[in-house]
Design an enzyme around this catalytic site. Structure first.
Site, PDB file in Angstrom:
ATOM      1  CE1 TYR A   1     -12.596 -30.140 -20.393  1.00 16.47           C
ATOM      2  CE2 TYR A   1     -12.069 -30.061 -18.050  1.00 16.47           C
ATOM      3  CZ  TYR A   1     -11.739 -29.800 -19.369  1.00 16.47           C
ATOM      4  OH  TYR A   1     -10.531 -29.203 -19.657  1.00 16.47           O
TER       5      TYR A   1
ATOM      6  CG  LEU B   1     -24.978 -36.714 -13.636  1.00 15.91           C
ATOM      7  CD1 LEU B   1     -24.488 -36.782 -15.086  1.00 15.91           C
ATOM      8  CD2 LEU B   1     -24.316 -37.830 -12.825  1.00 15.91           C
TER       9      LEU B   1
ATOM     10  N   GLY C   1     -10.302 -29.774 -27.256  1.00 12.35           N
ATOM     11  CA  GLY C   1     -11.176 -30.118 -26.144  1.00 12.35           C
ATOM     12  C   GLY C   1     -12.257 -29.077 -25.974  1.00 12.35           C
TER      13      GLY C   1
ATOM     14  CG  ASP D   1      -9.226 -25.581 -34.181  1.00 13.61           C
ATOM     15  OD1 ASP D   1     -10.470 -25.725 -34.139  1.00 13.61           O
ATOM     16  OD2 ASP D   1      -8.555 -25.237 -33.195  1.00 13.61           O
TER      17      ASP D   1
HETATM   18  P1  NAI Z   1      -9.952 -23.287 -26.197  1.00 13.31           P
HETATM   19  O1  NAI Z   1     -11.440 -23.451 -26.164  1.00 13.31           O
HETATM   20  O2  NAI Z   1      -9.391 -21.918 -26.104  1.00 13.31           O
HETATM   21  O3  NAI Z   1      -9.360 -23.992 -27.520  1.00 13.31           O
HETATM   22  C1  NAI Z   1      -9.753 -25.288 -27.905  1.00 13.31           C
HETATM   23  C2  NAI Z   1      -9.539 -25.444 -29.396  1.00 13.31           C
HETATM   24  O4  NAI Z   1      -9.998 -26.759 -29.760  1.00 13.31           O
HETATM   25  C3  NAI Z   1     -10.355 -24.446 -30.220  1.00 13.31           C
HETATM   26  O5  NAI Z   1      -9.533 -23.845 -31.188  1.00 13.31           O
HETATM   27  C4  NAI Z   1     -11.444 -25.297 -30.835  1.00 13.31           C
HETATM   28  O6  NAI Z   1     -11.891 -24.821 -32.097  1.00 13.31           O
HETATM   29  C5  NAI Z   1     -10.726 -26.645 -30.965  1.00 13.31           C
HETATM   30  N1  NAI Z   1     -11.682 -27.726 -31.106  1.00 13.31           N
HETATM   31  C6  NAI Z   1     -12.816 -27.920 -30.388  1.00 13.31           C
HETATM   32  N2  NAI Z   1     -13.494 -28.987 -30.871  1.00 13.31           N
HETATM   33  C7  NAI Z   1     -12.764 -29.457 -31.911  1.00 13.31           C
HETATM   34  C8  NAI Z   1     -12.973 -30.523 -32.837  1.00 13.31           C
HETATM   35  N3  NAI Z   1     -14.058 -31.311 -32.772  1.00 13.31           N
HETATM   36  N4  NAI Z   1     -12.034 -30.735 -33.787  1.00 13.31           N
HETATM   37  C9  NAI Z   1     -10.946 -29.943 -33.874  1.00 13.31           C
HETATM   38  N5  NAI Z   1     -10.706 -28.907 -33.031  1.00 13.31           N
HETATM   39  C10 NAI Z   1     -11.620 -28.673 -32.069  1.00 13.31           C
HETATM   40  O7  NAI Z   1      -9.396 -24.244 -25.063  1.00 13.31           O
HETATM   41  P2  NAI Z   1      -7.998 -24.234 -24.281  1.00 13.31           P
HETATM   42  O8  NAI Z   1      -8.213 -23.575 -22.986  1.00 13.31           O
HETATM   43  O9  NAI Z   1      -6.911 -23.781 -25.168  1.00 13.31           O
HETATM   44  O10 NAI Z   1      -7.867 -25.807 -23.978  1.00 13.31           O
HETATM   45  C11 NAI Z   1      -7.066 -26.676 -24.756  1.00 13.31           C
HETATM   46  C12 NAI Z   1      -7.081 -28.048 -24.080  1.00 13.31           C
HETATM   47  O11 NAI Z   1      -6.616 -27.910 -22.738  1.00 13.31           O
HETATM   48  C13 NAI Z   1      -8.463 -28.676 -24.003  1.00 13.31           C
HETATM   49  O12 NAI Z   1      -8.348 -30.077 -24.166  1.00 13.31           O
HETATM   50  C14 NAI Z   1      -8.897 -28.360 -22.586  1.00 13.31           C
HETATM   51  O13 NAI Z   1      -9.843 -29.270 -22.106  1.00 13.31           O
HETATM   52  C15 NAI Z   1      -7.571 -28.471 -21.848  1.00 13.31           C
HETATM   53  N6  NAI Z   1      -7.540 -27.771 -20.570  1.00 13.31           N
HETATM   54  C16 NAI Z   1      -7.609 -26.416 -20.492  1.00 13.31           C
HETATM   55  C17 NAI Z   1      -7.549 -25.778 -19.263  1.00 13.31           C
HETATM   56  C18 NAI Z   1      -7.582 -24.296 -19.102  1.00 13.31           C
HETATM   57  O14 NAI Z   1      -7.504 -23.834 -17.961  1.00 13.31           O
HETATM   58  N7  NAI Z   1      -7.682 -23.511 -20.171  1.00 13.31           N
HETATM   59  C19 NAI Z   1      -7.420 -26.544 -18.019  1.00 13.31           C
HETATM   60  C20 NAI Z   1      -7.322 -27.964 -18.223  1.00 13.31           C
HETATM   61  C21 NAI Z   1      -7.382 -28.540 -19.452  1.00 13.31           C
END
Ligand code: NAI
Length: 472
Positions: free
Chosen positions: A378, A322, A315, A263
Site C-alpha cells: 500500500y 512483506l 483504492g 465504481d
Molecule cells: P473504501 O474502501 O471505503 O472505498 C473505496 C472505494 O473504491 C470502494 O467503493 C471500492 O468499491 C472502490 N474500488 C476499489 N477497487 C476499485 C476498482 N478496481 N475500480 C473501481 N473502484 C474500486 O475506502 P476509503 O477509505 O473511502 O478510501 C478512499 C481512498 O482514500 C483510497 O484510495 C484509500 O487508499 C485512501 N485513503 C484512505 C484513508 C482512510 O483513512 N480511510 C487514509 C489514507 C488514504
C-alpha cells in the site's frame, strides 16, 4: 465506525464527567456548510510591507467589489497585472488588541530576511493565542527557502515551517495552524495564494493542520463565485460508491460540478446512491480494466460533452508483512492504487479530448509518506502516487493544467473500520486534533485542488490528517 468517545465527551452528562475527571476532550470541529460566512469574528493581520497591505486590501474589501488590492504597483514583479479583486468583507485589524477574540490571524512573513525578523510577528501572535475563538485559524504567508538565498534569508524562511508545525500542536479547541508558501516570482494576490489562504481560513479545512502548501506559479483564476468554484465543470470521481469517494462526489457537486461517479459493478447500489445524491451519472467500471480511460472519456463526452477534472480515489488495502506477502496481494494493490491511474491518465492526456487545461487530483496516504508496518504494498503504491503527480504536473503546467495529490491520515470510513479497535483508538488520538477525520474533510481539499485556483500548485501533496505525527 463512529467515534463514540468524541460524541460522549462533547455532550452532557459525558462532558461534565470528562471535565471533572480531566479526561482529554477532542473538540467538535467547525465544518463548512453553504451560505455561512467565511469567518465570524475579527481577523488580525500581522506583518508590515507591501504584501501585508495587499492581503489586508483583499481581506477587508467589500464583497461584490471590485476593489483595488491595495498593493504598491512599484513592488510588483515586472509585467504583473494591475490586480483588482472582489473583497472578502472581513473585519481586519492590523495590530493586536487584547480585548478582542480573533476568529483568525494571518501572519505575513514574505519579507523576513533574517531570523530576527520573525521575533516581532511571532511574539505579537503569542499575545492573542489564549483568546482565540474556538475553531480559529492561524495562517502564515511566507516565501520558500531557496538554495540561492543568503544563509540568513534561508534560515528565516525555513524557520517559518518550524513555527507553523509547532504552533499547530499548541492550538486548542479545534483551532488550526497552516501556511501558504509563495514562490519568489509569485505575487501574494495570485489566484493560487488567495485560493489556499481562503481554504485555510474557512471551515473547509477543518482537518488540515500543521501543513504548508506551496504556491509555485501565478497560474489559475479566481472563481466568479467562491461558493460555486466548479460551476460548469465536468468531473469524474473513481471509487465513488462509498467512503471518501462518495464525499468527494457530493462536495464537488455542491461546488457546482457535474459528476460522473465510477465504481466496480459489485458496488452498484452505493454507486447509484452517490450519483443520485450528486445529481450526476454512474459508470460501473473497474479502474484496472484496459479500456478504463476510454470508457471514462466516452461516458463524460457522451453525457456532458466535456471532461475537466479526474479524481483518482479508488483504492484498496491488502495488508501483510512483506515476509508473508503474496504476489496476488502485492499486484492487486499496485494495480488499483497506482497503475490504473497511470494508464487512465495516459489515455486521457493523449486523446486530445480532455480539457485544454486538465486537472488531476490523486488520493495518496500518509502511509506513503511515513511507511506503515504491514503495508509495504500500500505504501509503495501511495508513495508512487506522489511521484506520479509530480511528474504529470510537469507535463501539464505549460498548458495551464495541474496534477496534485491529497494524502489523508486516519479517516472514518469502512476501510478504517476494519482496523483492530485499540489501534483505531490510537490512530485517532495521536493527531493534534485528537480525532479521525471525516470523508468530507478529504473532499474539501480535493475541491481546492480541482478548482480554478489550483494551477498555482503543481505536483504537490496536501495532507489532510489533523497533523498526524507520522512522516513530515
Ligand atoms: P473504501 O474502501 O471505503 O472505498 C473505496 C472505494 O473504491 C470502494 O467503493 C471500492 O468499491 C472502490 N474500488 C476499489 N477497487 C476499485 C476498482 N478496481 N475500480 C473501481 N473502484 C474500486 O475506502 P476509503 O477509505 O473511502 O478510501 C478512499 C481512498 O482514500 C483510497 O484510495 C484509500 O487508499 C485512501 N485513503 C484512505 C484513508 C482512510 O483513512 N480511510 C487514509 C489514507 C488514504
Amino acid at each position: 465506525m463512529p467515534d463514540t468517545y468524541l460524541d460522549l465527551v462533547n455532550r452532557d452528562p459525558g462532558r461534565a464527567v470528562a471535565r471533572r475527571l480531566k479526561l482529554p476532550r477532542p473538540p467538535l470541529l467547525r465544518r463548512y456548510s453553504p451560505g455561512e460566512p467565511l469567518l465570524t469574528g475579527p481577523v488580525l493581520l500581522l506583518g508590515a510591507g507591501a504584501d501585508a497591505d495587499a492581503l489586508a486590501g483583499v481581506l477587508a474589501g467589500p464583497v461584490g467589489g471590485p476593489v483595488r488590492s491595495g498593493d504598491d504597483a512599484s513592488s510588483r514583479p515586472t509585467g504583473a497585472p494591475d490586480l483588482v479583486f472582489d473583497g472578502w468583507d472581513l473585519d481586519v485589524h492590523r495590530h493586536a488588541d487584547p480585548a478582542l477574540r480573533y476568529a483568525a490571524v494571518v501572519v505575513v512573513l514574505t519579507e523576513v530576511l533574517a531570523p530576527g525578523d520573525l521575533s516581532d510577528p511571532a511574539l505579537e501572535l503569542a499575545g492573542v493565542l489564549r483568546s482565540l475563538r474556538p475553531g480559529a485559524r492561524v495562517v502564515t504567508v511566507s516565501r520558500p527557502a531557496g538554495s540561492d538565498d543568503a544563509p540568513a534569508v534561508a534560515a528565516a524562511r525555513e524557520g517559518v515551517e518550524g513555527l507553523v508545525r509547532s504552533l499547530a500542536k499548541e492550538l486548542r479547541d479545534g483551532a488550526t495552524g497552516n501556511g501558504v508558501v509563495v514562490a519568489p516570482s509569485v505575487p501574494v494576490t495570485a489566484p493560487g495564494v488567495l485560493g489556499a489562504l481562503r481554504f485555510f481560513l474557512s471551515a473547509r479545512s477543518a482537518y488540515v493542520d500543521g501543513q504548508l502548501l506551496p504556491i509555485d506559479s501565478s497560474a489559475g483564476m479566481l472563481p466568479a463565485d467562491w461558493a460555486a468554484p466548479l460551476a460548469g465543470q465536468v468531473v469524474v470521481v473513481t471509487g465513488a460508491a462509498r467512503g471518501i469517494g462518495a464525499a468527494i462526489a457530493a462536495v464537488l457537486a455542491r461546488d457546482g460540478a457535474r459528476v460522473v461517479a465510477v465504481d466496480v459493478p459489485a458496488a452498484g447500489d452505493g454507486l447509484v446512491r452517490t450519483a443520485n445524491a450528486a445529481r450526476g451519472t454512474a459508470l460501473q467500471l473497474d479502474v484496472t480494466s484496459p479500456d478504463a480511460g476510454a470508457r471514462i472519456l466516452e461516458h463524460a463526452l457522451g453525457r456532458y460533452g466535456r471532461l475537466d477534472v479526474v479524481v483518482h480515489n479508488a483504492g484498496i488495502t491488502r495488508d501483510k508483512l512483506l515476509a508473508n506477502m503474496t504476489p496476488e496481494r502485492w499486484d492487486q494493490v499496485l494495480a488499483v492504487n497506482l497503475e490504473s491511474q497511470l494508464a487512465i491518465n495516459e489515455t486521457l492526456l493523449t486523446s486530445g479530448d480532455f480539457a485544454d487545461a486538465p486537472r488531476l487530483v490523486s488520493i495518496a496516504s500518509t502511509s506513503g509518506i511515513a511507511g506503515n508496518r504491514g503495508q509495504t504494498n500500500y505504501a509503495t503504491s501511495k508513495a508512487g502516487v506522489m511521484g506520479l503527480v509530480r511528474a504529470t504536473a510537469a507535463l501539464l503546467a505549460p498548458f495551464g493544467g495541474t496534477a496534485n495529490a491529497v494524502a489523508p491520515g486516519f479517516i472514518e470510513t469502512e476501510m478504517t473500520a476494519r482496523i483492530p479497535a485499540a489501534t483505531r483508538q490510537i490512530a485517532r488520538r495521536v493527531s493534534s486534533l485528537a480525532q479521525g477525520g471525516l470523508p468530507v474533510d478529504v473532499a474539501e481539499a480535493v475541491a481546492l485542488l480541482a478548482g480554478p485556483t489550483a494551477p498555482g500548485t503543481q505536483g504537490r501533496t496536501l495532507r489532510v490528517c489533523g497533523q498526524n505525527p507520522v512522516g513530515r
